[in-house]
Design an enzyme around this catalytic site. Structure first.
Site, mmCIF file in Angstrom:
data_model
loop_
_atom_site.group_PDB
_atom_site.id
_atom_site.type_symbol
_atom_site.label_atom_id
_atom_site.label_comp_id
_atom_site.label_asym_id
_atom_site.label_seq_id
_atom_site.Cartn_x
_atom_site.Cartn_y
_atom_site.Cartn_z
ATOM 1 N N TYR A 14 36.273 41.545 39.206
ATOM 2 C CA TYR A 14 34.892 41.994 39.356
ATOM 3 C C TYR A 14 34.216 41.369 40.575
ATOM 4 O O TYR A 14 32.996 41.377 40.692
ATOM 5 C CB TYR A 14 34.073 41.654 38.101
ATOM 6 C CG TYR A 14 34.446 42.464 36.872
ATOM 7 C CD1 TYR A 14 35.661 43.124 36.778
ATOM 8 C CD2 TYR A 14 33.570 42.563 35.800
ATOM 9 C CE1 TYR A 14 36.010 43.852 35.652
ATOM 10 C CE2 TYR A 14 33.902 43.294 34.670
ATOM 11 C CZ TYR A 14 35.129 43.940 34.606
ATOM 12 O OH TYR A 14 35.468 44.665 33.486
ATOM 13 N N ASP A 19 48.576 41.583 26.782
ATOM 14 C CA ASP A 19 49.051 42.724 25.967
ATOM 15 C C ASP A 19 49.379 42.273 24.544
ATOM 16 O O ASP A 19 48.968 42.883 23.555
ATOM 17 C CB ASP A 19 50.245 43.422 26.636
ATOM 18 C CG ASP A 19 51.231 42.470 27.289
ATOM 19 O OD1 ASP A 19 50.926 41.267 27.405
ATOM 20 O OD2 ASP A 19 52.328 42.919 27.673
ATOM 21 N N ASP A 60 36.256 41.076 29.348
ATOM 22 C CA ASP A 60 35.400 42.242 29.123
ATOM 23 C C ASP A 60 36.043 43.150 28.071
ATOM 24 O O ASP A 60 35.400 43.586 27.102
ATOM 25 C CB ASP A 60 35.242 42.995 30.458
ATOM 26 C CG ASP A 60 34.116 44.014 30.426
ATOM 27 O OD1 ASP A 60 33.421 44.099 29.405
ATOM 28 O OD2 ASP A 60 33.944 44.730 31.421
ATOM 29 N N LYS A 112 48.012 36.868 32.314
ATOM 30 C CA LYS A 112 49.178 37.734 32.538
ATOM 31 C C LYS A 112 50.025 37.067 33.620
ATOM 32 O O LYS A 112 50.372 37.668 34.649
ATOM 33 C CB LYS A 112 48.695 39.137 32.957
ATOM 34 C CG LYS A 112 49.774 40.205 32.969
ATOM 35 C CD LYS A 112 50.286 40.612 31.601
ATOM 36 C CE LYS A 112 51.381 41.657 31.719
ATOM 37 N NZ LYS A 112 52.068 41.923 30.444
#
Ligand code: NAD
Length: 368
Positions: A124, A206, A230, A173
């Site tokens: 962002y 995930d 988010d 990740k």
């Protein structure tokens, strides 16, 4: 004592839910002088910009704000006011508790966790561009710094201690993003070593989504980067009863802005239909931040009782999924009035109503 608090009504359902929150705040007896500051679509109409300097100045001056949701045009148009506000005021920790309030009808009544999301960088950051003239390729840069990672992770461990929680899970990740992900992972491992009283672990984003959808009661505090946070906080709001009941807070070193997880829900704007609970619970968090614990506790209990009774609840809480059987839906303002009516009457000596999850059912700091 009178507290001066900036109030940003926002767009869509924002003016309705912030009016509801003010009504409930007033019912606590705590004196708040609300300084209204317009941002978003209304501000464009009045001053030609969605985020006038006066809004930032008001928050810097008062150090605290209650904010309604603000619309962001999709794909084009002005940049997100919400993102700009967080970046310009350096509100680096977005804290989103997911508590199943009186949620016997919900699928996960034991959900009681907090998502702590880094709110100033990551994907962002606003660093993005077209790669070619044909607009057939584009890049968005994922900015992760050690400084921002350290401070949000420290915030998560401190929150765990303060709220008598026990466990912090980092979500990243790092298997695929071997620079940005690994940087966040390393920062987490080094910070975790400084908090031997709090246990910790890590999940890939995930796997985390799957784990949360199966057994959210096993999670306590989750800390993660901006985009993952988010997404996860909306997922957790859904587990705990929906966006209508999910409050949030943004913290910087000195400033704090309280805003619900939900957006401006334009389809319900002006209909007196939206659930006011998320914005009302933002006032609960705001009052805790000000040290007004009894008033905060009154709001939490009044919300709990109102939802548990299921006599005056908005449409989202009147449907199967929240209740065992459907009940008639009330308006936003009617539900706010019912909560406000209960605020001075709640019995603070009654057993604490809390979700039954991993969190802080016996947390002494929550007791007035
Ligand atoms: P949304 O949260 O506005 O709506 C998602 C769904 O939840 C809709 O079905 C909506 O009707 C429902 N919902 C949301 N709040 C509710 C409430 N209080 N009571 C009952 N139902 C409620 O998300 P969206 O549709 O993706 O976004 C709409 C706009 O809000 C967009 O412009 C987006 O950028 C903006 N937004 C702002 C913020 C913020 O100000 N912090 C956060 C998220 C989205």
């Amino acid at each position: 004592m009178v507290y001066r608090v900036t109030l940003i009504p926002g767009d869509g359902i924002g003016p309705e839910v912030t009016a509801a929150a003010r009504l409930v705040a007033d019912a606590t007896g705590v004196s708040i002088d609300w300084e209204i500051a317009e941002a978003g679509e209304t501000a464009i109409e009045r001053s030609g910009t969605p985020l006038p300097d006066g809004v930032l100045a008001s928050i810097r001056r008062n150090k605290i704000a209650l904010k309604g949701p603000i619309t962001t045009p999709i794909g084009s148009g002005f940049r997100s006011v919400n993102v700009a506000l967080r970046q310009q005021l350096d509100l680096y920790a977005s804290v989103r508790p997911a508590r199943a309030i009186a949620g016997e009808g919900t699928r996960f009544p034991e959900t009681d966790l907090v998502v702590v999301r880094e709110a100033t960088e990551g994907l962002y950051s606003g660093v993005e561009h077209w790669v070619d003239r044909d607009h057939a390729a584009a890049e968005t840069v994922n900015v992760i710094t050690r400084k921002a990672s350290d401070r949000v992770i420290r915030f998560a461990f401190d929150l765990a201690r303060r709220e008598h929680r026990h466990h912090v899970t980092a979500v990243h990740k790092a298997n695929i993003m071997k620079t940005t992900g690994a940087l966040f992972q390393t920062a987490f491992r080094e910070m975790a070593a400084k908090y031997p009283d709090i246990t910790s672990d890590e999940r890939l984003i995930d796997n985390m989504c799957m784990q949360l959808a199966k057994k959210p009661e096993e999670y306590d505090v989750i800390v993660t980067t901006n985009l993952f946070g988010d997404i996860l906080s909306d997922l957790c709001a859904g587990l705990a009863g929906g966006l209508g009941v999910a409050p949030g807070a943004l913290y910087g070193e000195e400033l704090a802005v309280f805003e619900p997880v939900h957006g401006s829900a334009p389809k319900y704007a002006g209909q007196d239909k939206a659930d006011p609970v998320a914005e009302i619970l933002c006032v609960e968090l705001l009052l805790r931040h000000l040290g007004e614990k009894e008033a905060a506790e009154r709001i939490f209990r009044a919300v709990w009782e109102t939802i548990a009774e299921k006599k005056v609840v908005t449409y989202d809480l009147a449907l199967p999924g929240y209740t065992q059987r459907p009940v008639p839906a009330s308006s936003c303002s009617a539900m706010a009035k019912e909560i406000a009516r209960k605020v001075p009457r709640v019995d603070l000596s009654a057993p604490l109503p809390r979700p039954r999850g991993a969190g802080h059912a016996d947390d002494p700091h929550l007791v007035a």
